[in-house]
Design a protein around this motif. Structure first.
Motif, PDB file in Angstrom:
ATOM      1  N   HIS A  50       6.512  -6.808 -36.117  1.00  0.00           N
ATOM      2  CA  HIS A  50       6.793  -8.196 -36.504  1.00  0.00           C
ATOM      3  C   HIS A  50       6.410  -9.151 -35.383  1.00  0.00           C
ATOM      4  O   HIS A  50       5.840 -10.227 -35.636  1.00  0.00           O
ATOM      5  CB  HIS A  50       8.269  -8.351 -36.858  1.00  0.00           C
ATOM      6  CG  HIS A  50       8.630  -9.722 -37.315  1.00  0.00           C
ATOM      7  ND1 HIS A  50       8.143 -10.273 -38.485  1.00  0.00           N
ATOM      8  CD2 HIS A  50       9.409 -10.678 -36.752  1.00  0.00           C
ATOM      9  CE1 HIS A  50       8.611 -11.501 -38.623  1.00  0.00           C
ATOM     10  NE2 HIS A  50       9.381 -11.771 -37.585  1.00  0.00           N
ATOM     11  N   ILE A  54       3.682 -12.196 -35.573  1.00  0.00           N
ATOM     12  CA  ILE A  54       3.922 -13.583 -35.162  1.00  0.00           C
ATOM     13  C   ILE A  54       2.769 -14.092 -34.310  1.00  0.00           C
ATOM     14  O   ILE A  54       2.243 -15.193 -34.517  1.00  0.00           O
ATOM     15  CB  ILE A  54       5.245 -13.694 -34.381  1.00  0.00           C
ATOM     16  CG1 ILE A  54       6.434 -13.459 -35.307  1.00  0.00           C
ATOM     17  CG2 ILE A  54       5.368 -15.053 -33.682  1.00  0.00           C
ATOM     18  CD1 ILE A  54       7.732 -13.240 -34.563  1.00  0.00           C
ATOM     19  N   TYR A  80      13.033 -19.795 -43.410  1.00  0.00           N
ATOM     20  CA  TYR A  80      12.969 -18.368 -43.084  1.00  0.00           C
ATOM     21  C   TYR A  80      13.787 -17.563 -44.094  1.00  0.00           C
ATOM     22  O   TYR A  80      13.335 -16.534 -44.606  1.00  0.00           O
ATOM     23  CB  TYR A  80      13.507 -18.105 -41.672  1.00  0.00           C
ATOM     24  CG  TYR A  80      12.638 -18.616 -40.551  1.00  0.00           C
ATOM     25  CD1 TYR A  80      11.317 -18.211 -40.417  1.00  0.00           C
ATOM     26  CD2 TYR A  80      13.150 -19.500 -39.607  1.00  0.00           C
ATOM     27  CE1 TYR A  80      10.531 -18.671 -39.378  1.00  0.00           C
ATOM     28  CE2 TYR A  80      12.368 -19.976 -38.561  1.00  0.00           C
ATOM     29  CZ  TYR A  80      11.062 -19.561 -38.460  1.00  0.00           C
ATOM     30  OH  TYR A  80      10.283 -20.019 -37.428  1.00  0.00           O
ATOM     31  N   THR A 141       8.304 -23.358 -32.370  1.00  0.00           N
ATOM     32  CA  THR A 141       9.004 -22.404 -33.243  1.00  0.00           C
ATOM     33  C   THR A 141       8.543 -20.980 -32.971  1.00  0.00           C
ATOM     34  O   THR A 141       9.336 -20.040 -33.104  1.00  0.00           O
ATOM     35  CB  THR A 141       8.801 -22.739 -34.734  1.00  0.00           C
ATOM     36  OG1 THR A 141       7.411 -22.729 -35.060  1.00  0.00           O
ATOM     37  CG2 THR A 141       9.417 -24.082 -35.081  1.00  0.00           C
ATOM     38  N   ARG A 142       7.280 -20.794 -32.562  1.00  0.00           N
ATOM     39  CA  ARG A 142       6.813 -19.448 -32.195  1.00  0.00           C
ATOM     40  C   ARG A 142       7.545 -18.977 -30.932  1.00  0.00           C
ATOM     41  O   ARG A 142       7.864 -17.780 -30.799  1.00  0.00           O
ATOM     42  CB  ARG A 142       5.303 -19.413 -31.948  1.00  0.00           C
ATOM     43  CG  ARG A 142       4.384 -19.861 -33.094  1.00  0.00           C
ATOM     44  CD  ARG A 142       4.664 -19.170 -34.397  1.00  0.00           C
ATOM     45  NE  ARG A 142       5.709 -19.866 -35.129  1.00  0.00           N
ATOM     46  CZ  ARG A 142       6.422 -19.334 -36.123  1.00  0.00           C
ATOM     47  NH1 ARG A 142       6.223 -18.089 -36.486  1.00  0.00           N
ATOM     48  NH2 ARG A 142       7.340 -20.023 -36.758  1.00  0.00           N
ATOM     49  N   GLU A 145      10.946 -17.726 -31.814  1.00  0.00           N
ATOM     50  CA  GLU A 145      10.886 -16.373 -32.379  1.00  0.00           C
ATOM     51  C   GLU A 145      10.691 -15.322 -31.292  1.00  0.00           C
ATOM     52  O   GLU A 145      11.318 -14.251 -31.325  1.00  0.00           O
ATOM     53  CB  GLU A 145       9.766 -16.294 -33.412  1.00  0.00           C
ATOM     54  CG  GLU A 145      10.048 -17.080 -34.681  1.00  0.00           C
ATOM     55  CD  GLU A 145       9.691 -16.311 -35.928  1.00  0.00           C
ATOM     56  OE1 GLU A 145       9.943 -15.085 -35.981  1.00  0.00           O
ATOM     57  OE2 GLU A 145       9.154 -16.932 -36.851  1.00  0.00           O
ATOM     58  N   HIS A 149      13.420 -12.450 -30.610  1.00  0.00           N
ATOM     59  CA  HIS A 149      13.079 -11.046 -30.841  1.00  0.00           C
ATOM     60  C   HIS A 149      13.023 -10.237 -29.545  1.00  0.00           C
ATOM     61  O   HIS A 149      13.236  -9.013 -29.582  1.00  0.00           O
ATOM     62  CB  HIS A 149      11.775 -10.947 -31.619  1.00  0.00           C
ATOM     63  CG  HIS A 149      11.893 -11.439 -33.032  1.00  0.00           C
ATOM     64  ND1 HIS A 149      12.958 -11.090 -33.842  1.00  0.00           N
ATOM     65  CD2 HIS A 149      11.105 -12.252 -33.785  1.00  0.00           C
ATOM     66  CE1 HIS A 149      12.821 -11.656 -35.025  1.00  0.00           C
ATOM     67  NE2 HIS A 149      11.707 -12.365 -35.018  1.00  0.00           N
ATOM     68  N   THR A 229      20.753 -18.714 -34.088  1.00  0.00           N
ATOM     69  CA  THR A 229      19.932 -17.874 -34.962  1.00  0.00           C
ATOM     70  C   THR A 229      20.746 -16.825 -35.715  1.00  0.00           C
ATOM     71  O   THR A 229      20.178 -15.942 -36.341  1.00  0.00           O
ATOM     72  CB  THR A 229      18.821 -17.178 -34.154  1.00  0.00           C
ATOM     73  OG1 THR A 229      19.414 -16.357 -33.131  1.00  0.00           O
ATOM     74  CG2 THR A 229      17.909 -18.196 -33.497  1.00  0.00           C
TER      75      THR A 229
END
Length: 260
Positions: A50, A54, A80, A141-142, A145, A149, A229
């Motif tokens: 994942h 991204i 999302y 926003t990336r 993430e 993660h 989140t």
């Protein structure tokens, strides 16, 4: 300063955080990738794929263009959950038939978005899977993430040292999440402090103008990311002492998570 140079800081932070994730993944043994991750129904290999997905989509979307108006970041991140089945399918397709080593190599290949920002303005509207979005918001926003993660991976393999979180990446993620809260729950009744990166006022109510605010929420950057989140709950964070709340209205429970 050129338009694209204003995207240089988030692009550099993305590159740095992606390399830190890849370096950490290189320390794992084969059986680690079969472990269940902290995300339901995903093992560590799936989570690795994942992250690679991204990054693969990041530069690709920088080459697209859309027409105004752009989606607000606050609205964008709510999608999302709406698109969870699409995200699941895309991730499964991305990892199909690929070994962990191949996924890490793919992650490294796409880790640096800096060539893709040349000629792109922060206000350029891109076409993304969840609607039109400004280029600067897309990069930020990336980053959220990647930071989230990275922490997910660390918590999935708790007997190893955690993934290092790049300071600039964490700072941008924390600030953007705080800005989303302030936009979604506008007001000045509660001051939210995430030292050393940001302090915002939010939630409708009596406005504070001077002295110590009557309602203050304080937490550390990683706890704030987890709260925003949905990785931890307000009650659990307060009980663990990772959030302090002073004042009769010093609660964000009704406003969290911002995305999940």
């Amino acid at each position: 300063m050129t338009s694209s140079s204003r995207l240089a800081a988030p692009a550099a932070a993305i590159h740095a955080q992606a390399e830190l994730i890849a370096d950490w993944l290189d320390t794992l043994v084969a059986t680690d990738f079969d472990r269940p991750s902290v995300l339901p129904d995903w093992d560590v290999r799936t989570l690795t794929g994942h992250v690679a997905l991204i990054l693969a989509g990041l530069s690709e979307r920088l080459a697209t263009r859309s027409v105004p108006p752009a989606t607000s970041v606050g609205e964008f991140v709510t999608r999302y959950r709406r698109d969870v089945a699409m995200i699941e399918e895309s991730t499964r397709n991305h990892i199909e038939g690929r070994t962990p080593a191949e996924l890490i190599a793919a992650l490294r290949k796409e880790a640096d978005p800096r060539p893709a920002i040349i000629g792109v303005s922060p206000s350029t509207i891109l076409q993304t899977p969840r609607g039109p979005l400004r280029a600067d918001d897309w990069l930020n926003t990336r980053l959220i993430e990647l930071v989230v993660h990275a922490d997910d991976l660390s918590r999935s393999v708790p007997d190893r040292d955690p993934v290092a979180i790049h300071r600039a990446a964490l700072a941008i993620a924390v600030r953007m999440l705080a800005e989303i809260l302030a936009a979604r729950a506008p007001g000045r009744a509660v001051e939210v402090r995430v030292s050393p990166f940001v302090a915002v006022q939010a939630i409708a109510g009596q406005r504070h103008t001077r002295g110590t605010p009557p309602n203050v929420v304080e937490t550390d950057p990683l706890t704030w990311v987890r709260l925003a989140t949905g990785r931890t709950t307000w009650a659990d964070a307060v009980n663990a002492g990772s959030v302090t709340a002073s004042g009769t209205r010093a609660s964000l429970e009704d406003h969290l998570p911002l995305l999940s």
